[in-house]
Design a protein around this motif. Structure first.
Motif: not given
Length: 818
Positions: A552-575
């Motif tokens: 539950x916690x992982x999937x929520x956080x991972x989806x948040x990462x994906x939706x924050x950075x779609x069409x953008x350029x994330x770094x490891x720090x952002x993840x």
């Protein structure tokens, strides 16, 4: 004396009734060698700023560049060459003035004088098959046939761009400098933030033979086709000069392509016209803009039917493709594709292709219908007919659940010489069937597993990194590792009986090897790319999801990462920051251990002490000691004397007896009882209540000692087995190591009597040594041997589908002369 409950609990007495103490070598911290495994990662990560904030989100002033391409390209099938004209419009969205632009010329990476070719080591780690010998081998050096083929191709051909002409919008030549596989374009005047510039590049090159060079793209020749001279499949990627990325954290991304770190690019809009022989079928990034010019009426009707079909519909059937590959033509057709907001463009062309399609009704507002498609020759056979397009759809369903709706109109799988590569909306995948003398095609279970797995993996790459645009050249794990984690999810939801190589046990050999480097190592410097960039980060994320955070916690956080950075350029720090901020769990220890070090997991359970509360009540405690004495095994000396019939002195002289012959040493006196009663009277009410309850409950107390031999702190997963046959699992969070990362003790209080303890019973943490995971110790096969026996590839590689048809034959008996 005033006894407190605290003092009483410290007088728990050690009992020897559990198991003999073994493995006393607990790792102890020595003076001055303390290492803080939980030190905050902010000391390593870049400082948050207006472009990337401390939560791992794009900042209030986040920006990225945009590059649009209009390309007209012609494929010369006979010469196996390309010529093209392209118009590039560069939009400077940064706050900085740019005096020049860097452009990637990645076909030049294959020139004999390129950095990539000149720095290839013989027999070294990292090159795909240059020799039959590694640098550490003692056997004589040898060159593989594949390397001989590659050398001969270079001797007979001249790779790289043969023509580069750069002009401005009015046709005037511009100043530029070619530096290996890069071109620096000097602008007539600095390009300010918010401005755009347009220029042209005409180019041409000969297409590489992929099977000879292994270039992620190229042609594959089929000399046995009925057409005179045979046929080719062309896969075109990294084919056009592309403007390099320019970012807030690195400025120009102009590290030259050396063959491993793939690419990072800017998003933009593409308008590409592809002229090919008229009998070719083209698969491409983008939407086909002129279907009336290149498709038949029947093909268009089939495409419409495929939108709502339950199973894939053939747009070009096997029979049509087989007939098509017999002839050839001097005529041409131009296929025009448009793609919006993509970071690259790839395509494929061949007359050999059959083509099937199926509509994926994903709903939503952005792209409710996605067309899943596959293009493959007869060599793909039933393997591709059954599984390719279905695997595309399955991937879209799983990945969208973890991230966002698939935003493009098509997702394609193309069979050719490339084993597996990804681009926006299109992927290249290699597995094939085998042709037999009885004119049938079959495939092994290994090939089936390969096809399903590679399609899932490469289509998954359209999400990561084609949409969540991480920098593959710098941090390969951000696309390969994250994608391998997700393809493991999708694969196990397809068929869990197939080993997908993302379980913790799949990485133990690598994690204790001497060729391991930190995951955060730049791609070209990694010694073993597969385990380092794919398996280890995938396993780490699997452990993070299943063990540490929970789904539950992982999937929520991972989806948040994906939706924050779609069409953008994330770094490891952002993840890292997003996963912590969205899960609400401090994970700095986890990121540091798994991604920045080469520590491994090896948690040993060294001792288990059984303790019992010393009640201070002589009537209870002395009776317990009497029973403990009686439970001890008898003396062998005494037993042997009995067997020999030796009579004891006390039995031969019964008339001489005293007090101690009638009372054992555990007899209780009133003096001791009075002392106990006074102790109770001196206790505070709450202390007496607590003590009386503990005496009444009479629980079992066990102290377990653990040592961290691998250095990587992790949760301690335990399975308790009790004497009544029941079992109980417990997870002790990794934070137990925060003050003593080398050795810790843990108290277990239970109503039941403990029989044994096992660490990581389900192989969930990548613990490299199972033999120190049991107390008491057990005779068990090593983890490595046990796992190898499970993943033996030989049965998988048997072509049972074909061999099952073999008739039983009478063996020939050899005759011997007398």
């Amino acid at each position: 004396m005033n006894f407190s409950l605290r003092v009483l609990l410290l007088t728990l007495t050690i009992s020897s009734s559990f198991s003999q103490i073994v493995s006393a070598n607990v790792v102890q911290q020595t003076k001055g060698d303390f290492e803080d495994k939980f030190r905050q990662l902010d000391e390593i990560l870049p400082t948050p700023n207006v472009y990337r904030n401390a939560a791992g989100e794009p900042g209030v002033q986040y920006w990225q560049q945009k590059v649009d391409y209009k390309i007209d390209v012609v494929l010369d099938e006979d010469k196996r060459s390309l010529s093209a004209k392209q118009v590039i419009t560069y939009h400077n969205n940064s706050p900085y003035k740019l005096k020049y632009l860097w452009i990637q010329l990645e076909q030049n990476r294959f020139k004999p004088d390129s950095i990539a070719e000149k720095t290839v080591t013989f027999g070294g780690i990292g090159r795909r098959g240059p020799s039959t010998r590694s640098a550490s081998d003692s056997k004589p050096a040898g060159i593989s046939l594949g390397e001989l083929r590659r050398q001969q191709f270079y001797a007979d051909n001249n790779p790289g761009y043969k023509k580069i002409v750069v002009t401005d919008a009015s046709g005037e030549e511009l100043n530029y400098v070619i530096n290996g596989a890069q071109l620096r374009l000097d602008l007539a005047k600095p390009l300010a933030g918010g401005e755009s510039t347009t220029f042209n590049i005409d180019f041409a090159f000969d297409i590489l033979e992929e099977d000879a060079v292994r270039a992620r793209a190229g042609y594959e020749h089929f000399p046995d086709d009925k057409r005179k001279g045979g046929n080719d499949i062309f896969l075109l990627a990294q084919w056009y000069p592309r403007v390099a990325a320019y970012s807030d954290y690195e400025a120009w991304h102009n590290k030259e392509f050396l063959g491993r770190g793939e690419f990072t690019l800017e998003f933009g809009d593409y308008d590409v016209s592809i002229t090919v022989p008229a009998d070719h079928i083209v698969s491409s990034t983008g939407t086909l803009e002129n279907p009336d010019d290149v498709l038949t009426k029947v093909q268009k009707e089939r495409l419409e039917k495929a939108k709502t079909a339950k199973r894939p519909v053939f747009i070009v059937t096997a029979e049509e493709a087989l007939e098509n590959e017999k002839a050839g033509t001097s005529k041409t057709k131009t296929w025009r594709f448009k793609a919006e907001n993509v970071r690259d463009f790839a395509w494929s062309s061949s007359r050999k292709f059959m083509w099937d399609a199926k509509g994926h009704q994903q709903g939503g507002d952005e792209m409710p219908l996605v067309m899943a498609m596959s293009f493959y020759p007869k060599e793909g056979g039933d393997l591709w007919k059954k599984y390719s397009t279905e695997a595309v759809v399955h991937t879209l369903e799983v990945y969208s659940r973890f991230s966002f709706d698939y935003p493009y109109p098509v997702a394609q799988s193309v069979n050719g010489p490339v084993g597996g590569m990804e681009y926006p909306m299109i992927t290249f995948n290699g597995p094939r069937t085998k042709w037999h003398k009885d004119k049938t095609r079959t495939y092994t279970l290994k090939e089936k597993r390969f096809l399903i797995g590679v399609v899932i993996h490469e289509i998954g790459h359209i999400y990561f990194p084609m949409l969540v645009n991480s920098d593959e050249r710098q941090w390969t794990w951000m696309d390969e590792g994250i994608n391998s984690f997700l393809d493991g999810v999708a694969g196990r939801e397809w068929d869990p009986n197939i080993p997908w190589q993302v379980e913790p046990r799949d990485i133990v050999d690598y994690m204790k090897s001497n060729v391991q480097v930190p995951i955060m190592t730049q791609s070209d410097s990694v010694l073993k790319l597969g385990p380092n960039a794919y398996t280890k980060p995938a396993v780490a994320l699997n452990i993070l999801r299943e063990v540490i955070l929970g789904r539950e916690l992982f999937d929520f956080a991972f989806k948040e990462y994906a939706q924050r950075w779609v069409y953008k350029r994330p770094t490891p720090a952002d993840f890292f920051r997003t996963m912590e901020e969205a899960s609400g769990v401090d994970l700095d220890w986890f990121w540091y251990g798994w991604f920045y070090t080469t520590d491994h997991v090896d948690i040993s359970i060294d001792k288990v002490y059984k303790l019992r509360l010393d009640t201070q009540n002589p009537d209870i405690d002395f009776d317990r000691r009497r029973k403990e004495e009686l439970d001890k095994p008898p003396s062998r000396f005494v037993e042997t004397n009995k067997a020999e019939g030796r009579e004891l002195w006390i039995d031969k002289n019964p008339d001489i007896r005293d007090f101690y012959d009638e009372n054992d040493r555990f007899i209780v006196t009133n003096k001791e009882r009075n002392k106990y009663q006074q102790m109770l009277a001196d206790l505070k009410p709450w202390e007496r209540e607590a003590l009386e309850r503990a005496v009444k409950e009479d629980k079992n107390y066990y102290v377990m000692e653990f040592s961290n031999l691998g250095g990587l702190v992790m949760p301690i997963l335990l399975r308790y087995t009790y004497t009544d046959g029941t079992q109980e699992d417990e997870m002790i969070p990794a934070e137990i190591w925060r003050r003593s990362p080398k050795a810790v003790q843990k108290l277990l209080v239970t109503d039941k009597e403990l029989k044994s303890v096992e660490v990581d019973p389900g192989w969930e943490t990548a613990d490299v040594d199972v033999e120190n995971n049991h107390y008491p110790r057990q005779i068990i096969p090593s983890r490595i041997e046990s796992f190898k026996s499970k993943k033996d590839e030989r049965p998988v590689a048997r072509d049972i589908m074909h061999d099952i048809k073999t008739k039983v034959e009478k063996p020939k008996v050899k005759e011997y002369k007398k």
